[in-house]
Design an enzyme around this catalytic site. Structure first.
Site, PDB file in Angstrom:
ATOM      1  N   LYS A 118      14.475 -47.801 -19.246  1.00  0.00           N
ATOM      2  CA  LYS A 118      14.104 -48.921 -20.124  1.00  0.00           C
ATOM      3  C   LYS A 118      15.120 -49.103 -21.227  1.00  0.00           C
ATOM      4  O   LYS A 118      15.414 -50.228 -21.626  1.00  0.00           O
ATOM      5  CB  LYS A 118      12.714 -48.686 -20.735  1.00  0.00           C
ATOM      6  CG  LYS A 118      11.606 -48.930 -19.757  1.00  0.00           C
ATOM      7  CD  LYS A 118      10.304 -49.219 -20.487  1.00  0.00           C
ATOM      8  CE  LYS A 118       9.218 -49.563 -19.491  1.00  0.00           C
ATOM      9  NZ  LYS A 118       7.940 -49.809 -20.104  1.00  0.00           N
ATOM     10  N   LYS A 207      10.106 -50.094  -7.861  1.00  0.00           N
ATOM     11  CA  LYS A 207       8.653 -50.300  -7.948  1.00  0.00           C
ATOM     12  C   LYS A 207       8.354 -51.724  -8.427  1.00  0.00           C
ATOM     13  O   LYS A 207       9.192 -52.351  -9.094  1.00  0.00           O
ATOM     14  CB  LYS A 207       8.013 -49.279  -8.890  1.00  0.00           C
ATOM     15  CG  LYS A 207       8.287 -49.509 -10.351  1.00  0.00           C
ATOM     16  CD  LYS A 207       7.243 -48.821 -11.239  1.00  0.00           C
ATOM     17  CE  LYS A 207       7.494 -49.238 -12.680  1.00  0.00           C
ATOM     18  NZ  LYS A 207       6.503 -48.889 -13.637  1.00  0.00           N
ATOM     19  N   LYS A 210       5.620 -54.759 -14.143  1.00  0.00           N
ATOM     20  CA  LYS A 210       5.145 -55.930 -14.872  1.00  0.00           C
ATOM     21  C   LYS A 210       6.206 -56.466 -15.808  1.00  0.00           C
ATOM     22  O   LYS A 210       6.184 -57.630 -16.187  1.00  0.00           O
ATOM     23  CB  LYS A 210       3.825 -55.664 -15.603  1.00  0.00           C
ATOM     24  CG  LYS A 210       3.772 -54.454 -16.479  1.00  0.00           C
ATOM     25  CD  LYS A 210       2.339 -54.257 -17.001  1.00  0.00           C
ATOM     26  CE  LYS A 210       2.168 -52.822 -17.474  1.00  0.00           C
ATOM     27  NZ  LYS A 210       0.813 -52.463 -17.765  1.00  0.00           N
TER      28      LYS A 210
END
Ligand code: TYM
Length: 341
Positions: A118, A207, A210
Site C-alpha cells: 500500500k 486479489k 476494494k
C-alpha cells in the site's frame, strides 16, 4: 469462559465480493453453527477507516450500511452471545493499541507485506496509522480473548503478528492473553482447504481489492446486478483453451469456478467436475454472471429492508456488552503493567 469467534470488515470503502466470500460467509456460517455455545463478535473496525485518505462526510453512513450488510448476509443478530459493535464506541481498543505498540518491534512491523504494497501506491501520503494498524487489529482480537478469527488470506500475516505479540506478553507477564489459533487451524475451522483469495477480474494473479482503481476488476456489493454481470463477462481468462482448476496457471477461469461454488454453496469439486475439459469459456462466464446477478438482486433486496433504527438497536446492545468485556481485559493488562493495583 466461552470461546470467542471474532472478525470485522472495514466500512470506508464499498465491500467487494471478495470481502463477502472471504469474511462474511464464513463468519455467518460459524455464527449460525455456534450461536449459544461460543461468543460471536462481528464488529465494524471504524478506526481502521482512515489509515489512507477517505471522504469523511460519507463515513458515518458507510458504517451503518456495513452493519446492514452483516445482517443481510444472515448474521443471527438476535441469538444469544452474538455481538455487533463499532470499534470507536469501545474506547478500550485505542488504549490497548497504544499498550501493545510498546511491546511490538519496529522491525517486525516493517515486514508486513500489506504495508509495503500500500505504501508503494501512496508514496508521499503514507501515514503512521497505516504502518501501525496491525497493532490496533491485534488489540481488537486480544481484548475479547478471540481464539478463532475468520479472515481471508491477505490478513494471515496480521493474525500471525497478533499471535507473536500475545505470546511475547504472556511470557513477560503471565498468561494474560488468549493466543488465537494458527492460521492453518483457522482455515480448518472455517471448513476450507486453504486460505481464501478471490481474484481480481482483470488481473487474476492479484486479489480482488476494494481499493483497486479499475472498477471492472471488482464486484461491489452495491453494483447494479446487470453491471456486475457485464464485469464477469469481460473478465480476463487465459489462452490455454480448456477449463481446469489451476490457480497458478489459469487463475482467471479458476476464480470463476470458485465464485460459482461459493455463491451457490456447492462443493468446489462438483463445480470443477461439471466444467473441466470444456473449451467454451463464454459458457462458464454466462453461468457465473447469472449466479452473481441473482445473488446481488437478492442481497440488495435484503439490505433495503433493514432500517437505520434496526441497526442502531443491534449496535447499542452489542456496544454495551463489548465495553464490559473489553474493559475487564484492559484492566487486567493495566494491572500487570503497573498502571493499576
Ligand atoms: P478488510 O476490511 O480489508 O477486509 C475484510 C475481510 O475481507 C477479506 N478479504 C478477502 N477475502 C478473500 N478474497 C479477497 N479478495 C478478499 N479481500 C478482502 C479480508 O481478508 C478480511 O477478512 N484489518 C482488517 C479488518 C480488521 C479485522 C480486525 C479483522 C480490523 N481488526 C480484527 C479481523 C479481526 C481489514 O482491513 O480487512
Amino acid at each position: 469462559m466461552r470461546e470467542t469467534i471474532l472478525t470485522g470488515v472495514r466500512a470506508n470503502e464499498e465491500p467487494t465480493l471478495g470481502n463477502f466470500l472471504g469474511a462474511y460467509v464464513p463468519m455467518v456460517e460459524l455464527a449460525k453453527k455456534y450461536a449459544g455455545e461460543k461468543d460471536v463478535n462481528m464488529f465494524v473496525p471504524d478506526l481502521h477507516s482512515f489509515t489512507t485518505p477517505i471522504e469523511h462526510e460519507e463515513l458515518y453512513g458507510q458504517i451503518i450500511r456495513g452493519v446492514k450488510y452483516y445482517m443481510a448476509a444472515g448474521l443471527p443478530v438476535d441469538s444469544e452471545g452474538v455481538s455487533v459493535y463499532r470499534q470507536s464506541f469501545v474506547s478500550a481498543h485505542s488504549e490497548m493499541a497504544w499498550i501493545l505498540s510498546c511491546f511490538t518491534g519496529f522491525g517486525e512491523m516493517q515486514r508486513m507485506t500489506q504495508f509495503k504494497d500500500k505504501s508503494e501506491d501512496l508514496r508521499d501520503s503514507v501515514s503512521v496509522g497505516l504502518f501501525s494498524y496491525p497493532v490496533l487489529m491485534a488489540g481488537d482480537i486480544l481484548l475479547y480473548s478471540a481464539k478463532y478469527v475468520p479472515v481471508g488470506e491477505d490478513q494471515f500475516q496480521h493474525l500471525e503478528i497478533t499471535r507473536d505479540i500475545a505470546m511475547r506478553m504472556n511470557r513477560k507477564f503471565g498468561e494474560i492473553f488468549t493466543v488465537p489459533v494458527k492460521t492453518a487451524e483457522q482455515v480448518k475451522f472455517m471448513n476450507l482447504d486453504e486460505g481464501l483469495r478471490v481474484r481480481s477480474l482483470t488481473e487474476p494473479e492479484k486479489k480482488m481489492s476494494k481499493s483497486a482503481e479499475n472498477e471492472n476488476s471488482k464486484i461491489l456489493l452495491s453494483d447494479k446486478p446487470e453491471v456486475a454481470a457485464k464485469k464477469i463477462m469481460s473478465a480476463t481468462t487465459d489462452s490455454v483453451g480448456k477449463i481446469k482448476f489451476d490457480m497458478f496457471n489459469q487463475p482467471g477461469v479458476s476464480n470463476l469456478l470458485q465464485i460459482v461454488s461459493l455463491l451457490k454453496g456447492v462443493p468446489l469439486q462438483d463445480v470443477i467436475s461439471r466444467w473441466v475439459g470444456e473449451t467454451r469459456y463464454g459458457d462458464l462466464k454466462n453461468e457465473t454472471a447469472e449466479v452473481v446477478r441473482r445473488f446481488l438482486v437478492e442481497f440488495q433486496e435484503k439490505v433495503a429492508a433493514i432500517s437505520d433504527d434496526d441497526v442502531l438497536k443491534v449496535l447499542e446492545q452489542g456496544e454495551e456488552r463489548a465495553r464490559v468485556k473489553a474493559g475487564a481485559k484492559l484492566l487486567e493488562v493495566q494491572k500487570v503493567l503497573g498502571l493499576r493495583r
